[in-house]
Structure formats: C-alpha cells, structure tokens
Write an enzyme that holds these catalytic residues in place. Sequence first.
Site, PDB file in Angstrom:
ATOM      1  N   THR A 315      25.558  20.576  -3.259  1.00  0.00           N
ATOM      2  CA  THR A 315      24.799  21.202  -2.177  1.00  0.00           C
ATOM      3  C   THR A 315      25.722  22.072  -1.336  1.00  0.00           C
ATOM      4  OG1 THR A 315      25.193  19.568  -0.410  1.00  0.00           O
ATOM      5  CG2 THR A 315      23.430  19.076  -1.999  1.00  0.00           C
ATOM      6  N   ASP A 316      25.154  23.013  -0.632  1.00  0.00           N
ATOM      7  CA  ASP A 316      25.887  23.660   0.453  1.00  0.00           C
ATOM      8  C   ASP A 316      26.007  22.639   1.590  1.00  0.00           C
ATOM      9  OD1 ASP A 316      27.211  25.562   1.950  1.00  0.00           O
ATOM     10  OD2 ASP A 316      25.738  27.141   1.602  1.00  0.00           O
ATOM     11  N   ALA A 317      26.727  23.001   2.646  1.00  0.00           N
ATOM     12  CA  ALA A 317      27.002  22.066   3.735  1.00  0.00           C
ATOM     13  C   ALA A 317      25.707  21.449   4.263  1.00  0.00           C
ATOM     14  CB  ALA A 317      27.747  22.773   4.853  1.00  0.00           C
TER      15      ALA A 317
END
Length: 611
Positions: A315-317
């Site tokens: 995932t992104d942040a």
Amino acid sequence: MSSPIAAEPDRSLPVRGPASASRNAYGAQGQQFDVDLRAAPFDLDDDAVAWVESTITGMSLEEKIGQLFVNHNNDYSPEYLDGVLENFHVGGIRYRPGPSAAVQEHIRYAQSKSRIPLLVASNPEMGGAGSCDDGTFVSTHLQAGSHPDKSIARRMGQVAGVETAALGCNWAFAPIVDIHYNWRNTVISTRAFGNTPEVVVERAKEYFDGISESPTACAMKHFPGDGVDERDQHVVTSYNTLGFEEWNRTYGHVYREMIGHGVQSIMAGHIGAPELSRHFRPDTADADILPATLSPELLQDLLRGELGFNGLIVTDASQMVGLTQARKRRDLVPETIAAGCDMFLFFRNPAEDFRYMLDGYRTGVLTEQRLHDALRRILGLKASLGLHRTPADQLVPPVEALGVIGSEAHRAVAADIADKTVTLVKDTACNLPISPATHRRIRLYGISGGADFTRADPLAYLDTVKEELEAAGFEVHLFRTAGQRQAAGETGMNFMRIMAEEATDDYADKYDAAFVFANVKGFAQEAAIRIKWSTPLAAEIPWYATEVPTVFVSLNQPNHLIDVPMVRTAIHAHAASREAIRATIAKIQGTSAFQGTFNENVFCDSFDTRL
C-alpha cells in the site's frame, strides 16, 4: 485539461472480459491469484522456496501478522527499534532520512535485532538524496524526461542504487510510472517522467535497469495511475477516471511493459478508478467506489489477472486521507490485505493497527489463504534479494562503503544532467542573453510556497542564487518582503509601504534586469499548489516585466506560467541544487546552450502563457 489520450494509437494487448459478476473478497471473478515463487519476478530455486515455506511454518501467528507491516522509523534509538521489532515483528522498515552514517548504523542495528531479514525501503526518486541528507540529488523524474538522452534516467537509477545500497537499503519505492496528463496535478508534476505513456515507459525502464545494477528491488508507483485528477491523495481520495479502453492503452500499457521488464513490486495508490471498477463490477454505485488499496477488482482481477503481476503489492502510506476517508481504521487495516495488498505501509498507532490486523484474521476478514499468500510474496521478495543466505552481520555494508555517497563522481553526474536539462520554455521578448556586460544590476526575487514536510528553509536556495550570480559578475539587489524586513527588525513594514518603495519612475534607473527564482513545493499538504504571494498586491508579482527585461526561473514546479503569464522569458531549471542554478545562470548569459525539452503542460491550456 487537454486530452492527449484519445489521439494515441491502440497499443493494448488483448483484454479478457470478466467471467462473472460475483462479488467476494477476491474480486469480481471470485478468484485469488496465488503466487508462483519459481516464476518472475521471484525466480526462486528449490532451496529458496524451501526457506520461504519453512520460515512461515516456524512463525507464530503474531510474527506472521507482523510481517505484513512496514514501519516508519521516526526514532534512531536502539530502545525504539527494540520495541518495534520485539512487539510487532515487522517485515520491513522505512526510516526518516538523516546523515548517512547515522542511517547506516540505524539499519545495521535493525537487521541485527530481527530474526527474519528486513526489507529496508527508501525513496530514491531523485538519486541518493531521498535516502539520506548527504545523498546526491541527481534529477527529478520530470528532469530525466526533459532531454532526448534516455540514459539520464539510467544514470539517476545507478547513483540511487549505489548510494542506497551503501546505506543498507534493499527496496526502492521507485520508479514513478504515473502519466502527467493534468497540468493542475502537482503531486506528480515533477515526479512523473512525462505526459505520454511512451516517455514514461522508456525512462522507467532505464531507471529500473540502472538501480538494478545494485542489490535492490523496485516498487513502482502509484497503481492504477496518478495524473488525471488534480487532487493529492495525501489529503483526499483522488481518481483516475479514464474508461477501461483508454486506461488500457495508456496506464495499462505502462504497467504491462514494466511487469514484463521484471519489476518486483508495485505500490497501490489511494486512487479510485470508477470505470475500471465497473468494468469488473458493472453495478457498482458511485458511493461504493473505493481506492485501489481496498479494491479487489483492481488488485486481483486487473493487476493480478489481466496484467499478470506475480510480485508483491504494498500500500501507499496508510495515514494518507485518500485511504482513511474510505473506512474506519479498524476495518481498513485488514481489508487492504484481504483485497490483495501484501504489505501495509506505516502504522498510525502501532499497537492499534497490529491489533486491527490480528482481529481481522481472527474474524475471517483476512483468510488463511490470503495471509499465507501475502507471506510467501514478502519472504519471496527477501529471498530473491538473497537475504535468506546472507549472514546477519553482512546485510549492511561496512562504514567504508559510505564513501560513495555524495561523491565527486556522483556530483559530476548531477552537474552534467543539470546542464542538459535546463529548459528555455519561452523567450518571446528576446531578452536573452543577459550578461554582466549588458545588464549588470539585477533585482533578484525569490518565491516559495513556505516550508513543506521536510522542514527545510524554503528560501535557502536564494543564497546559492545570489552567490552564483555574483560569481558570474552581476551586482545583485535582493528583494525582501514586508514580513522578511519586519523579522529583521525594521518597523512599520506593510505591503503598501513596500509597493511605494518599488516606485516605477526609477526602477529602470536602479536595475538593468529582474530575475525571479521560484522554488514552490508543498505536495502532501495541499490538494493543489499555485504561487502564493507574500501579501495582497505583493511587490514581487512581476509588474516590473514591462519596465526591465525579466526572467522567470522555476526550480521546481513546471506550471507557473498560469500565474505569471506577463513574463516573456521563462526557464525551467528543475531543481534548487547548486548544479542546476549554476547551469541556468550560464545559459542566461549565453555562455552555454539550452538543451532541455518540455511538454505542453507548461502552457497550462491558456493562450496568454505562450505570449
């Protein structure tokens, strides 16, 4: 927004339609695409596969759950790391950049305290500069796409790989393979190689090949593709609104090419794709459109199925509002893995998020099959890097390896690229060249967007500009805003007084030319970025463009002409580095030729920006 998409030729491979419209955690087709560790991008031998399987067998449930997380290390102390590794058993880390020696020692300690080798990530989007404070800034992605020489991207990747490997990093959150279709989008305006699939694919492959010369895996980003919406998913969910066929021949083409080229992992963005979701789930209502990080139809049916990606998805942040606005935290944490992501990037609160993931497993949101498939991909990536057969005390290079970071050789690469990529966007008034012999007295203006999340002084670059101008023989008169003068101890400062002092009658008597250097940043804090002047009717706004030859130089964003169309000479230098500033000043004087190229985004779909 201009629409360059429809005019492009169809480069897509045959597309398989959805087999059914059934809905479950695995996507519209009801299928989970389990990993093949012997196939690309892992290509593991029997011994490595055996290590993956035996390691999983030997894990406790808490250790299995911990492997799903990438921690953001905000503290370098051993006590902090002990707590993270002993309590949460994380599979990977990313850290807050600092001096290279401190970063390397931090990573060395982390690896020494972890039973299973860690994936150690960094953001080397611009060379080594994203990984430590003293790393080499080589170029931005846009800069690497702003010259016919495609090897610029390879050299950026090479420096990034060498410098990050010296620190002990083994996972690069790069290259960025977004396409900058919408000039208003400032999240990727400097972080995309360009505004066509062709240049993005060409330069991304070069970067990948360059960084792959070092022992590094790449996580290209941000699936399903940024650059259509103008908003920033750090602060709001954004959307890729292309229809399936358009997406397939643009972003889909990029992902197919890079997957075929061997990229090991993909970062899923908190970006929704309504038409792509409806391609697999035709009855999806607007209110049910989710970001890709929560969408099994995008992660499983599209990325795994249609595109054939066998690698790891991260995932992104997870603190980004593009994700958090979609679900309660306790639900979204396990649902990202259930949907098809394999690793969860960053705790918000470690104890809470770890418990949410564990609860998701215990309640069946995260199935045994999905958990173990994710674990095989995580450990498979580690084995593909050889971490499983590397002695713990050799996972991080010796201190002497740090000699390559910020080296003269790497700074020479940066200087050469800066010289090639400084771009003359327009000079319709034929102001150039401007030299000390013809225009000695320069009024210098600096524009910034305020401090960004790096907390660096946003106007520090002006000292470098002034030094380089004076070294070239110019007499520099630095403009200071009312706020700056008041902070320096002057009283009675306000914008009307500053305007009066910048009188027009004698402006041309005092100055021979005006230079405006803009270094406007701010993504991750604003949904969009434009120039913000210091005060109402600020005296630094280029009213003086009608009084003396005026040159506007952007050291960051490429879209400033929408706010300063009155400027007739505009240059994009791409970076606030000394190398870029020095190269720009040489070209303003005519002692060096402009070689950089630009795309139509610089004119912001407005006629007056071209004047």
